[in-house]
Design a protein around this motif. Structure first.
Motif, PDB file in Angstrom:
ATOM      1  N   ASN A  85       0.878  -1.175   0.000  1.00 23.14           N
ATOM      2  CA  ASN A  85       0.000   0.000   0.000  1.00 23.14           C
ATOM      3  C   ASN A  85       0.912   1.220   0.000  1.00 23.14           C
ATOM      4  OD1 ASN A  85      -2.437  -1.467   0.236  1.00 23.14           O
ATOM      5  ND2 ASN A  85      -2.115  -1.689   2.420  1.00 23.14           N
ATOM      6  N   ALA A  88      -1.761   7.270   1.844  1.00 28.75           N
ATOM      7  CA  ALA A  88      -2.903   7.178   2.751  1.00 28.75           C
ATOM      8  C   ALA A  88      -4.178   6.758   2.033  1.00 28.75           C
ATOM      9  CB  ALA A  88      -3.114   8.517   3.461  1.00 28.75           C
ATOM     10  N   GLY A  91      -4.569   3.147   1.756  1.00 30.49           N
ATOM     11  CA  GLY A  91      -4.677   2.410   3.003  1.00 30.49           C
ATOM     12  C   GLY A  91      -3.392   2.293   3.788  1.00 30.49           C
ATOM     13  N   GLN A  92      -2.319   2.947   3.346  1.00 28.95           N
ATOM     14  CA  GLN A  92      -1.067   2.881   4.100  1.00 28.95           C
ATOM     15  C   GLN A  92      -1.220   3.712   5.372  1.00 28.95           C
ATOM     16  OE1 GLN A  92       2.452   4.312   2.058  1.00 28.95           O
ATOM     17  NE2 GLN A  92       3.815   3.481   3.618  1.00 28.95           N
ATOM     18  N   THR A  93      -1.019   3.079   6.505  1.00 33.19           N
ATOM     19  CA  THR A  93      -1.113   3.787   7.782  1.00 33.19           C
ATOM     20  C   THR A  93       0.230   3.867   8.496  1.00 33.19           C
ATOM     21  OG1 THR A  93      -1.778   1.766   8.937  1.00 33.19           O
ATOM     22  CG2 THR A  93      -3.541   3.204   8.125  1.00 33.19           C
ATOM     23  N   HIS A 115      -3.369  -2.507   6.187  1.00 34.36           N
ATOM     24  CA  HIS A 115      -2.846  -1.206   6.607  1.00 34.36           C
ATOM     25  C   HIS A 115      -1.479  -0.963   6.030  1.00 34.36           C
ATOM     26  CE1 HIS A 115      -1.871  -4.294   9.576  1.00 34.36           C
ATOM     27  NE2 HIS A 115      -0.736  -3.671   9.696  1.00 34.36           N
TER      28      HIS A 115
END
Length: 115
Positions: A85, A88, A91-93, A115
């Motif tokens: 990912n 943001a 879905g990159q957290t 995530h």
């Protein structure tokens, strides 16, 4: 980076179930798995996302993907999904490049919350 969750895991400051630890890579089980096998592989050096990693260290990117095959083999699976990912909205957290290795059950075309 002291404020990066994955840097802290690699440094041993936070607990993780370690799956693989090499000179350049660190892999651990996801704390919120989406499948029986859900492992996160990170480069030990900090890169914000997959594109930054690939641009700065293409050989390390290949090493990361090859390690995913080792993780899958170790878990006894031959069908699995690899997911990066990036950003943001994707879905990159945790903004440290990481590759999800997911398998051990039929995954279908989509629907995973990564995530």
């Amino acid at each position: 980076m002291t404020d990066c969750l994955f840097c802290r895991i690699v440094a041993g400051e936070l607990p993780a179930t370690v799956v693989l630890d090499t000179e350049h890579l660190f892999a651990f089980r996801d704390i919120s798995p989406q499948a029986p096998t859900h492992v996160i592989i990170v480069p030990k050096a900090h890169y914000a996302n997959a594109v930054e990693l690939a641009q700065a260290a293409p050989a390390l990117t290949g090493e990361l993907i090859a390690a995913a095959g080792d993780v899958a083999k170790q878990d006894g699976i031959d069908s699995y999904r690899l997911v990066f990912n990036t950003g943001a909205d994707a879905g990159q957290t945790v903004f440290h490049a990481h590759l999800h290795v997911i398998g051990g059950k039929p995954l279908g075309p989509s629907g995973l919350d990564l995530h």
